[in-house]
Design a protein around this motif. Structure first.
Motif, PDB file in Angstrom:
ATOM      1  N   ASP A 271      -6.502  -4.459   1.367  1.00 29.89           N
ATOM      2  CA  ASP A 271      -7.500  -5.108   0.509  1.00 29.89           C
ATOM      3  C   ASP A 271      -6.960  -6.376  -0.146  1.00 29.89           C
ATOM      4  O   ASP A 271      -7.719  -7.284  -0.430  1.00 29.89           O
ATOM      5  N   ASP A 272      -5.669  -6.430  -0.432  1.00 32.75           N
ATOM      6  CA  ASP A 272      -5.069  -7.568  -1.151  1.00 32.75           C
ATOM      7  C   ASP A 272      -5.796  -7.849  -2.453  1.00 32.75           C
ATOM      8  O   ASP A 272      -6.243  -8.974  -2.713  1.00 32.75           O
ATOM      9  N   LEU A 273      -5.909  -6.823  -3.299  1.00 29.36           N
ATOM     10  CA  LEU A 273      -6.458  -7.011  -4.636  1.00 29.36           C
ATOM     11  C   LEU A 273      -5.525  -7.911  -5.438  1.00 29.36           C
ATOM     12  O   LEU A 273      -4.332  -7.980  -5.161  1.00 29.36           O
ATOM     13  N   THR A 284       3.066  -5.598   0.072  1.00 36.67           N
ATOM     14  CA  THR A 284       2.685  -6.015   1.419  1.00 36.67           C
ATOM     15  C   THR A 284       1.347  -5.351   1.742  1.00 36.67           C
ATOM     16  O   THR A 284       1.163  -4.153   1.495  1.00 36.67           O
ATOM     17  N   THR A 285       0.419  -6.110   2.293  1.00 38.97           N
ATOM     18  CA  THR A 285      -0.932  -5.560   2.440  1.00 38.97           C
ATOM     19  C   THR A 285      -1.707  -6.261   3.545  1.00 38.97           C
ATOM     20  O   THR A 285      -1.217  -7.205   4.178  1.00 38.97           O
ATOM     21  N   ILE A 286      -2.928  -5.787   3.766  1.00 41.08           N
ATOM     22  CA  ILE A 286      -3.861  -6.383   4.719  1.00 41.08           C
ATOM     23  C   ILE A 286      -4.948  -7.074   3.907  1.00 41.08           C
ATOM     24  O   ILE A 286      -5.594  -6.443   3.059  1.00 41.08           O
ATOM     25  N   VAL A 322      -0.342  -9.789   5.127  1.00 38.26           N
ATOM     26  CA  VAL A 322       0.346 -10.521   4.064  1.00 38.26           C
ATOM     27  C   VAL A 322       1.642  -9.781   3.748  1.00 38.26           C
ATOM     28  O   VAL A 322       1.618  -8.672   3.215  1.00 38.26           O
ATOM     29  N   GLU A 323       2.764 -10.391   4.092  1.00 36.85           N
ATOM     30  CA  GLU A 323       4.057  -9.730   3.880  1.00 36.85           C
ATOM     31  C   GLU A 323       4.645 -10.114   2.527  1.00 36.85           C
ATOM     32  O   GLU A 323       4.782 -11.284   2.199  1.00 36.85           O
ATOM     33  N   ARG A 324       4.979  -9.067   1.755  1.00 34.58           N
ATOM     34  CA  ARG A 324       5.625  -9.276   0.461  1.00 34.58           C
ATOM     35  C   ARG A 324       6.832  -8.336   0.334  1.00 34.58           C
ATOM     36  O   ARG A 324       7.349  -7.863   1.339  1.00 34.58           O
TER      37      ARG A 324
END
Length: 333
Positions: A271-273, A284-286, A322-324
């Motif tokens: 979700d990348d809130l 890290t998220t979608i 999204v890589e964190r």
């Protein structure tokens, strides 16, 4: 004596129906006429009556948004864009919360005098869309859809983002992968699981039954499931979560169990809130355009009300990886 729309019409030199159309920004009224009517309304101090509008048009200009839990960060991030979009096109947002999506929910929505409803809580087996359709109350699916009734919808296409995430995970050496998925009776959980399994299969990997958990899209679910996964004799080195809120619970569980993220276990959300990017989390998220998807649902709802015979629209939003900080090389055990 109160100023009426007839007074505005006389001063502007138009008919009373034209006043109503002009003040709700109807595209059939020219910009010059709209200006004359607005100027006349300001000069006379005329304030349109919402009750009068409803009586004359048969519409309340109110649209409901059905969510399950106002404390859930996912829902709090869609309310503002839906509200802003609806306000910009002359509708009011009416927020409705329920813990279940059933016949009672549908009856309550119908009883509230709404012109339409944006459904953000639908399960695949929900009867609410059937009840709304049978009572001729227009609705739009947001994020989740039901199996029994087709309708306008804005949904997420998870395949690309998850494929990118799995490819990166394999590059980092992850082979034993776990998942904390959403409720099995939601279209989002089903589509994300299928996309994740397909992406893993491209690299010769599978989700083993013992590394998969399912539950509500909330922090408590992520916490409980991750606690179980990390207590296994051979825990996964990477856990994919059904959404960011679940991932926050997974991070809490890892900290409590003494696992360092990402040294001992990596975590990926969906979700990348906004909090996902905070320096204290760096999840890290979608990602996808959540705000844009919410605004599009509002536009589709207004379109369905004003053009009831328009073709159904299914709008998909593409995802990206999204890589964190919470993803790193697989821990060696």
């Amino acid at each position: 004596m109160a100023v009426t729309s007839r007074d505005v019409a006389r001063l502007a030199g138009v008919s009373q129906p034209t006043v109503s159309r002009a003040l709700r920004d109807d595209p059939r009224v020219s910009e010059d006429t709209k200006k004359r009517v607005r100027d006349a309304a300001v000069l006379l101090g005329y304030v349109p009556s919402e009750a009068g509008r409803a009586l004359s048009s048969g519409r309340t200009r109110r649209i409901g948004l059905l969510v399950t839990d106002l404390k859930n960060q996912f829902y709090s991030n869609i309310i503002a864009p839906v509200h802003d979009e609806l306000e910009g096109i002359g509708y009011q947002l009416m927020l409705h919360t329920e813990t279940a999506d059933n016949e009672t929910v549908a009856e309550r929505l119908i009883a509230n005098g709404l012109d339409g409803v944006i459904l953000a809580t639908t399960t695949v087996d929900s009867v609410a869309p059937l009840r709304l359709r049978d009572r001729s109350l227009p609705f739009v699916y947001f994020n989740r859809t039901a199996a029994y009734v087709d309708a306008d919808a804005t949904v997420v296409a998870p395949s690309r983002g998850l494929s990118e995430a799995v490819t990166r995970a394999v590059e980092l050496g992850h082979r034993r992968i776990g998942a904390v998925l959403g409720p099995s009776n939601t279209s989002t959980a089903q589509s994300r699981e299928l996309a994740l399994r397909a992406a893993l299969a491209e690299h010769g990997l599978v989700l083993e039954p013992d590394t998969v958990r399912r539950g509500p899209y909330d922090t408590a679910s992520g916490d409980a499931a991750t606690t179980e996964l990390l207590a296994m004799p051979a825990p996964p080195t990477l856990i994919f979560c059904g959404n960011d809120v679940v991932a926050y619970g997974a991070l809490n569980a890892a900290r409590r169990a003494g696992f360092d993220v990402p040294r001992d276990v990596s975590v990926v959300g969906f979700d990348d809130l906004p909090p996902a990017a905070w320096p204290i989390i760096e999840l890290t998220t979608i990602a996808y355009d959540l705000s844009g998807m919410a605004r599009e649902a509002a536009r589709l709802m207004a379109r369905r009300i004003e053009e009831p015979d328009a073709p159904l629209a299914h709008v998909e939003y593409e995802t990206s990886f999204v890589e964190r900080r919470t993803l790193a090389a697989a821990a060696s055990r």
